[in-house]
Design a protein around this motif. Structure first.
Motif, PDB file in Angstrom:
ATOM      1  N   LYS A  69       0.848  -1.182   0.000  1.00 19.57           N
ATOM      2  CA  LYS A  69       0.000   0.000   0.000  1.00 19.57           C
ATOM      3  C   LYS A  69       0.890   1.241   0.000  1.00 19.57           C
ATOM      4  CE  LYS A  69      -4.118  -1.660   2.503  1.00 19.57           C
ATOM      5  NZ  LYS A  69      -5.122  -1.280   1.486  1.00 19.57           N
ATOM      6  N   ASP A  70       0.367   2.321  -0.578  1.00 22.05           N
ATOM      7  CA  ASP A  70       1.064   3.596  -0.456  1.00 22.05           C
ATOM      8  C   ASP A  70       0.411   4.417   0.653  1.00 22.05           C
ATOM      9  OD1 ASP A  70      -1.282   4.641  -1.511  1.00 22.05           O
ATOM     10  OD2 ASP A  70      -0.344   5.533  -3.277  1.00 22.05           O
ATOM     11  N   ALA A  71       0.877   5.648   0.848  1.00 22.29           N
ATOM     12  CA  ALA A  71       0.397   6.485   1.955  1.00 22.29           C
ATOM     13  C   ALA A  71      -1.079   6.844   1.816  1.00 22.29           C
ATOM     14  CB  ALA A  71       1.241   7.756   2.034  1.00 22.29           C
ATOM     15  N   GLU A  72      -1.614   6.777   0.609  1.00 26.16           N
ATOM     16  CA  GLU A  72      -3.021   7.095   0.387  1.00 26.16           C
ATOM     17  C   GLU A  72      -3.909   5.856   0.439  1.00 26.16           C
ATOM     18  OE1 GLU A  72      -3.636   9.520  -3.056  1.00 26.16           O
ATOM     19  OE2 GLU A  72      -1.868  10.754  -2.654  1.00 26.16           O
ATOM     20  N   GLN A 215       4.819   6.830 -12.884  1.00 19.79           N
ATOM     21  CA  GLN A 215       4.327   7.329 -11.601  1.00 19.79           C
ATOM     22  C   GLN A 215       4.981   6.554 -10.465  1.00 19.79           C
ATOM     23  OE1 GLN A 215       1.990   9.941 -10.960  1.00 19.79           O
ATOM     24  NE2 GLN A 215       2.757   9.602  -8.869  1.00 19.79           N
ATOM     25  N   ARG A 216       5.631   7.253  -9.539  1.00 19.02           N
ATOM     26  CA  ARG A 216       6.350   6.622  -8.433  1.00 19.02           C
ATOM     27  C   ARG A 216       5.478   6.575  -7.178  1.00 19.02           C
ATOM     28  NH1 ARG A 216      12.230   6.339  -6.706  1.00 19.02           N
ATOM     29  NH2 ARG A 216      12.235   6.404  -4.416  1.00 19.02           N
ATOM     30  N   TYR A 217       5.564   5.464  -6.444  1.00 19.76           N
ATOM     31  CA  TYR A 217       4.806   5.280  -5.215  1.00 19.76           C
ATOM     32  C   TYR A 217       5.752   4.748  -4.130  1.00 19.76           C
ATOM     33  CZ  TYR A 217       1.009   5.144  -8.665  1.00 19.76           C
ATOM     34  OH  TYR A 217       0.163   5.423  -9.705  1.00 19.76           O
ATOM     35  N   GLU A 218       5.648   5.314  -2.933  1.00 18.07           N
ATOM     36  CA  GLU A 218       6.338   4.764  -1.768  1.00 18.07           C
ATOM     37  C   GLU A 218       5.387   3.773  -1.108  1.00 18.07           C
ATOM     38  OE1 GLU A 218       9.512   5.477  -1.117  1.00 18.07           O
ATOM     39  OE2 GLU A 218       9.498   6.824  -2.861  1.00 18.07           O
ATOM     40  N   VAL A 219       5.847   2.556  -0.874  1.00 16.01           N
ATOM     41  CA  VAL A 219       4.926   1.484  -0.501  1.00 16.01           C
ATOM     42  C   VAL A 219       5.496   0.637   0.635  1.00 16.01           C
ATOM     43  CG1 VAL A 219       3.819   1.321  -2.770  1.00 16.01           C
ATOM     44  CG2 VAL A 219       5.921   0.027  -2.322  1.00 16.01           C
ATOM     45  N   SER A 220       4.593  -0.098   1.297  1.00 18.93           N
ATOM     46  CA  SER A 220       5.004  -1.060   2.309  1.00 18.93           C
ATOM     47  C   SER A 220       3.909  -2.108   2.451  1.00 18.93           C
ATOM     48  CB  SER A 220       5.257  -0.370   3.653  1.00 18.93           C
ATOM     49  OG  SER A 220       4.071   0.236   4.135  1.00 18.93           O
ATOM     50  N   GLY A 221       4.286  -3.265   3.052  1.00 17.25           N
ATOM     51  CA  GLY A 221       3.302  -4.314   3.265  1.00 17.25           C
ATOM     52  C   GLY A 221       3.959  -5.671   3.404  1.00 17.25           C
ATOM     53  N   PRO A 222       3.161  -6.724   3.593  1.00 14.10           N
ATOM     54  CA  PRO A 222       3.701  -8.064   3.784  1.00 14.10           C
ATOM     55  C   PRO A 222       4.200  -8.675   2.473  1.00 14.10           C
ATOM     56  CG  PRO A 222       1.314  -8.146   3.757  1.00 14.10           C
ATOM     57  CD  PRO A 222       1.693  -6.687   3.720  1.00 14.10           C
TER      58      PRO A 222
END
Length: 356
Positions: A69-72, A215-222
């Motif tokens: 997911k990204d910050a949004e 389009q660049r996205y900062e993301v995190s997750g499992p």
């Protein structure tokens, strides 16, 4: 698991020879191979050695999926796989006489976009390979490499891939133990005894960036890592598989697969992994796995919504594809993409479907 689609590399290679007999099982994976090392129960796994190449076996893979997911709050999926296919069971040396073929698959998925790419390489010339000290798996500039300083190379990893329409770079971290699938790593794929050696790291947490169409996205997750190797993983009667890796919001992880047959009921099994990493093998009579809805994808009716029930674990969920059009339009195509969970448990995961 994933009985990795990269096993299909065998069919690609066979297709280079017009005299090749018809395939046995999905992508030729039911072909009997006497010369290669068989998979038998009772193997004692050894790490970090088993993170590396297994000479004598016909096929193996290093496989990562990540639900991000990204910050949004926008959802994404990332997949990275490196396959090794041996054309000769002998230990392979360097140079062009090396009889190993390498294949890489990479993909990114959002709710509206799916991009996939592949790479091929010949062994022995440095274009692709795996080494254990320090751990590094690569094909061209696609790479899964350790960043750990201790004894466990999988404690800290970097994952990256790039193509014309996407690129990503993720940091993977976990302090949890590896999980041996099946019977202490002996993962059976049929009642006739076809099997692979199979272990996972389902507890990775990923963080980094991905780029889709500029389009660049900062993301995190499992994230989930699978390692598997075999010499004959399917029977002639098996036409393909449906494989799930699920991250439950309650902290457990679930792996399920069903091997579909030309005749007869599918071979169904899985693993329940508690929040501490303790694994329990699931028998077919403990699992209910059924497609609910299909979507027209690349001219095929693909089951993109499923009912998953494990009554003994109070699990009763529906999985829904983030993007029903997550078609891997590669030389041998298949469906693979992130799924979202609802019902008794929330969460997310990945689904792979082959042979449709």
């Amino acid at each position: 698991m994933k009985i990795r689609v990269g096993l299909m590399l065998l069919a690609l290679l066979a297709g280079c020879d017009d005299s090749t007999p018809p395939e046995k099982g999905f992508a030729g994976l039911g072909t009997h191979t006497v010369a290669f090392t068989p998979v038998v129960p009772g193997r004692v796994f050894s790490f970090p050695a088993d993170h590396g190449v297994h000479e004598g076996f016909r096929i193996e893979w290093w496989y990562i999926t990540a639900n991000l997911k990204d910050a949004e709050g926008r959802d994404f999926g990332v997949q990275w796989t490196l396959f090794r296919s041996a054309q000769d069971p002998a230990v392979q040396g360097s140079g062009w006489r090396n009889q190993t073929i390498w294949l890489g698959h990479a993909a990114v998925t959002s709710a509206s976009v799916h991009h996939a790419a592949e790479r091929y390489a010949r062994g022995g010339v440095g274009q692709a390979g795996v080494r254990t000290t320090p751990f590094d798996a690569w094909i061209d500039d696609w790479q899964l490499t350790t960043q750990a300083t201790g004894n466990d190379p999988l404690a800290a990893m970097q994952l990256k891939a790039r193509d014309a329409h996407f690129n990503y770079e993720l940091q993977l971290r976990s302090t949890r133990p590896l999980v041996l699938q099946g019977d202490q790593g002996f993962s059976q794929k049929s009642a006739q005894g076809q099997a692979s050696y199979y272990y996972s790291q389902p507890f990775f947490q990923a963080r980094g960036h991905l780029e889709i169409d500029g389009q660049r996205y900062e993301v995190s997750g499992p994230a989930w890592l699978d390692r598997e190797w075999s010499s004959q993983p399917l029977t002639e009667n098996q036409t393909g598989w449906d494989w799930f890796s699920l991250h439950l919001e309650s902290g457990e992880q679930v792996m399920l697969y069903r091997m579909r047959h030309k005749e007869g009921a599918p071979y169904l099994t899985g693993t329940w992994i508690d929040a501490h990493g303790q694994a329990t093998t699931l028998r077919a009579d403990e699992i209910s796995l059924a497609p609910l809805d299909t979507a027209k994808v690349a001219g095929r009716a693909m089951p993109v919504r499923w009912s998953v029930k494990i009554p003994g674990k109070q699990l009763d969920i529906t999985t829904r594809a983030l993007n029903p059009g997550a078609w891997m339009n590669l030389r041998i195509p298949y469906w693979e993409g992130p799924v979202q969970l609802s019902g008794s448990h929330g969460g997310n995961g990945y689904l792979e479907m082959t042979g449709y």
